[in-house]
Design a protein around this motif. Structure first.
Motif, PDB file in Angstrom:
ATOM      1  N   ALA A   3       1.792   4.709   1.442  1.00 17.98           N
ATOM      2  CA  ALA A   3       1.495   4.828   2.870  1.00 17.98           C
ATOM      3  C   ALA A   3       2.599   4.148   3.677  1.00 17.98           C
ATOM      4  O   ALA A   3       2.976   4.603   4.748  1.00 17.98           O
ATOM      5  N   LYS A   4       3.114   3.082   3.099  1.00 20.16           N
ATOM      6  CA  LYS A   4       4.176   2.351   3.766  1.00 20.16           C
ATOM      7  C   LYS A   4       5.418   3.233   3.909  1.00 20.16           C
ATOM      8  O   LYS A   4       6.071   3.229   4.928  1.00 20.16           O
ATOM      9  N   ILE A   5       5.708   3.991   2.857  1.00 22.62           N
ATOM     10  CA  ILE A   5       6.897   4.849   2.919  1.00 22.62           C
ATOM     11  C   ILE A   5       6.700   5.972   3.915  1.00 22.62           C
ATOM     12  O   ILE A   5       7.590   6.312   4.666  1.00 22.62           O
ATOM     13  N   THR A  96       7.131 -11.484  -6.931  1.00 20.21           N
ATOM     14  CA  THR A  96       6.543 -12.334  -5.881  1.00 20.21           C
ATOM     15  C   THR A  96       5.127 -11.897  -5.509  1.00 20.21           C
ATOM     16  O   THR A  96       4.328 -12.720  -5.061  1.00 20.21           O
ATOM     17  N   HIS A  97       4.813 -10.606  -5.665  1.00 21.54           N
ATOM     18  CA  HIS A  97       3.448 -10.110  -5.423  1.00 21.54           C
ATOM     19  C   HIS A  97       3.335  -8.704  -6.014  1.00 21.54           C
ATOM     20  O   HIS A  97       4.300  -8.192  -6.579  1.00 21.54           O
ATOM     21  N   TRP A  98       2.160  -8.078  -5.886  1.00 20.33           N
ATOM     22  CA  TRP A  98       1.880  -6.870  -6.666  1.00 20.33           C
ATOM     23  C   TRP A  98       2.412  -5.564  -6.069  1.00 20.33           C
ATOM     24  O   TRP A  98       2.405  -4.533  -6.749  1.00 20.33           O
ATOM     25  N   ASP A 100       4.086  -2.175  -5.022  1.00 22.02           N
ATOM     26  CA  ASP A 100       4.893  -1.393  -5.964  1.00 22.02           C
ATOM     27  C   ASP A 100       6.393  -1.593  -5.789  1.00 22.02           C
ATOM     28  O   ASP A 100       7.150  -1.505  -6.755  1.00 22.02           O
ATOM     29  N   ASP A 101       6.817  -1.898  -4.558  1.00 19.53           N
ATOM     30  CA  ASP A 101       8.257  -2.085  -4.372  1.00 19.53           C
ATOM     31  C   ASP A 101       8.756  -3.384  -5.029  1.00 19.53           C
ATOM     32  O   ASP A 101       9.955  -3.603  -5.117  1.00 19.53           O
ATOM     33  N   HIS A 102       7.829  -4.205  -5.510  1.00 19.31           N
ATOM     34  CA  HIS A 102       8.236  -5.467  -6.151  1.00 19.31           C
ATOM     35  C   HIS A 102       8.044  -5.447  -7.666  1.00 19.31           C
ATOM     36  O   HIS A 102       8.583  -6.312  -8.350  1.00 19.31           O
ATOM     37  N   ALA A 275      12.198 -10.826   1.535  1.00 19.66           N
ATOM     38  CA  ALA A 275      12.180  -9.591   0.749  1.00 19.66           C
ATOM     39  C   ALA A 275      12.583  -8.386   1.599  1.00 19.66           C
ATOM     40  O   ALA A 275      13.134  -7.423   1.086  1.00 19.66           O
ATOM     41  N   HIS A 276      12.279  -8.440   2.876  1.00 18.22           N
ATOM     42  CA  HIS A 276      12.709  -7.366   3.775  1.00 18.22           C
ATOM     43  C   HIS A 276      13.208  -8.037   5.054  1.00 18.22           C
ATOM     44  O   HIS A 276      12.444  -8.760   5.690  1.00 18.22           O
ATOM     45  N   GLY A 277      14.461  -7.791   5.405  1.00 17.32           N
ATOM     46  CA  GLY A 277      15.013  -8.389   6.622  1.00 17.32           C
ATOM     47  C   GLY A 277      16.203  -9.279   6.306  1.00 17.32           C
ATOM     48  O   GLY A 277      16.586  -9.445   5.148  1.00 17.32           O
TER      49      GLY A 277
HETATM   50 ZN   LIG Z   1       7.881  -5.512  -0.154  1.00 15.80          ZN
END
Ligand SMILES: [Zn+2]
Length: 358
Positions: A3-5, A96-98, A100-102, A275-277
């Motif tokens: 959904a993020k993508i 760092t967390h679950w 999918d991009d990680h 992680a982003h930025g």
């Molecule tokens: Zn991320």
């Protein structure tokens, strides 16, 4: 998350309607030297990259990497960059967390270095299995639909509101389509590889002369975010606890996140690797993110106390003042703020204020 993508595609498309100096490809990145032997792969896509920035530390005998990435090809790009700098093996990979991009590309690292130890919070291990890898088919279906939609826009030469595609917009759509194509081509090859070391609170790795710490500071962006701290270099890797220019608000624990950021600001860090930025050098942005979370929790809480319905809360809590603060007049960042933060966060904060804790 798929959904993020999809939302990212929408955000990127807004770019097309504004004059652009230089649109960065979704695959463009910099390798930034953060300290002796410590590097970051920073994706250039703005306002937000679908791939997380990846930190790697080259130690006396081995390499530690933070987060594996969304697409296998992106992970292979990162691995090529590591190989340019060292022949040492990647021995540690932190998730760092679950999301999918990680975690998706864990298997790429395991194939390359079968002895790699993958470290996360226990909840990340559970959620990566159930939600990231368990949700793979659903994500693929959504992204196949996304690909079709944007390919249709290209074929028709006009947007869904029938306005014709101008040159820059077409270029953007082509870029989005190219990313969707990579996604639907590559994701079927993703194999589930879960963290094999879980850390409840803290773990210290003594990698020769390099000290690397992994800490769980409490719930926030997810129920299993860990930060990675290099005390000698004063580098703190934040995962998605801190995302700039506006945070992600998907499935988060907003009230607890405020306190988690208090703990995060206790590290004596001079470099914050997000992680982003962009890489940050003080806690100014973290304080802003915390202010935004406080505003969200307070305002939604006040509405719930008045007995407002979810629809009323959505109308009342738009966080426009914070949109102005964080996004200024940039329409793309504004859209990212609305879609990545306000939309998911207000609804979930409403449930949480009513006492539903998922
Ligand atoms: Zn991320």
């Amino acid at each position: 998350m798929s959904a993020k993508i999809m939302r990212l595609a929408a955000v990127l498309l807004v770019l097309g309607s504004f004059p652009l100096l230089a649109a960065e490809s979704l695959e463009a990145y910099d390798v930034v030297r953060l300290a002796d032997g410590v590097y970051g792969v920073v994706w250039k896509t703005r306002p937000v990259s679908p791939e997380p920035n990846i930190l790697f530390a080259i130690n006396d005998d081995d390499v530690l990497v933070v987060d594996s990435g969304l697409l296998p090809s992106s992970a292979r790009t990162v691995i090529r960059e590591i190989r340019k700098l060292t022949p040492k093996p990647v021995r540690y990979l932190v998730n760092t967390h679950w999301h999918d991009d990680h975690v998706n590309a864990n298997f790429v690292y395991r194939k390359e270095w079968p002895g790699v130890q993958i470290i996360s919070h226990p909840n990340t291990r559970i959620d990566a299995h159930a939600r990231a890898f368990g949700g793979k088919e659903e994500s693929l279906a959504k992204n196949r639909a996304g690909l079709e939609k944007y390919e249709g826009i290209l074929r028709a030469g006009k947007k869904s509101d029938n306005t014709p595609l101008d040159g820059p917009t077409r270029a953007r759509v082509e870029e989005v389509v190219a990313f969707f194509r990579r996604y639907v081509e590559e994701i079927p090859s993703v194999e589930e590889v879960l963290p094999n070391i879980t850390v409840d609170q803290s773990l210290v790795l003594h990698c020769g002369s390099r000290v690397i710490e992994v800490h769980y500071l409490g719930r926030g962006n997810t129920r299993g975010d860990v930060v990675v701290w290099l005390p000698n270099e004063k580098i703190l890797v934040t995962g998605d606890l801190v995302v700039s220019p506006t945070p992600f608000g998907f499935g988060s624990y907003y009230a607890e996140w405020i306190g988690t950021l208090d703990k995060l600001m206790q590290f004596d860090a001079t470099t914050l690797f997000l992680a982003h930025g962009d890489v940050q050098h003080d806690f100014g942005y973290v304080r802003q993110e915390q202010g935004l979370l406080r505003a969200l929790v307070d305002r939604v809480g006040a509405e719930v106390a008045k007995g407002s319905s979810l629809d009323d809360v959505k109308k009342a809590v738009t966080l426009d003042d914070w949109k102005k603060t964080l996004a200024g007049n940039d329409p793309m960042i504004q859209l990212g703020f609305d879609q990545f933060f306000v939309a998911p966060a207000v609804e979930r904060a409403y449930d949480q204020a009513k006492g539903d804790q998922q």
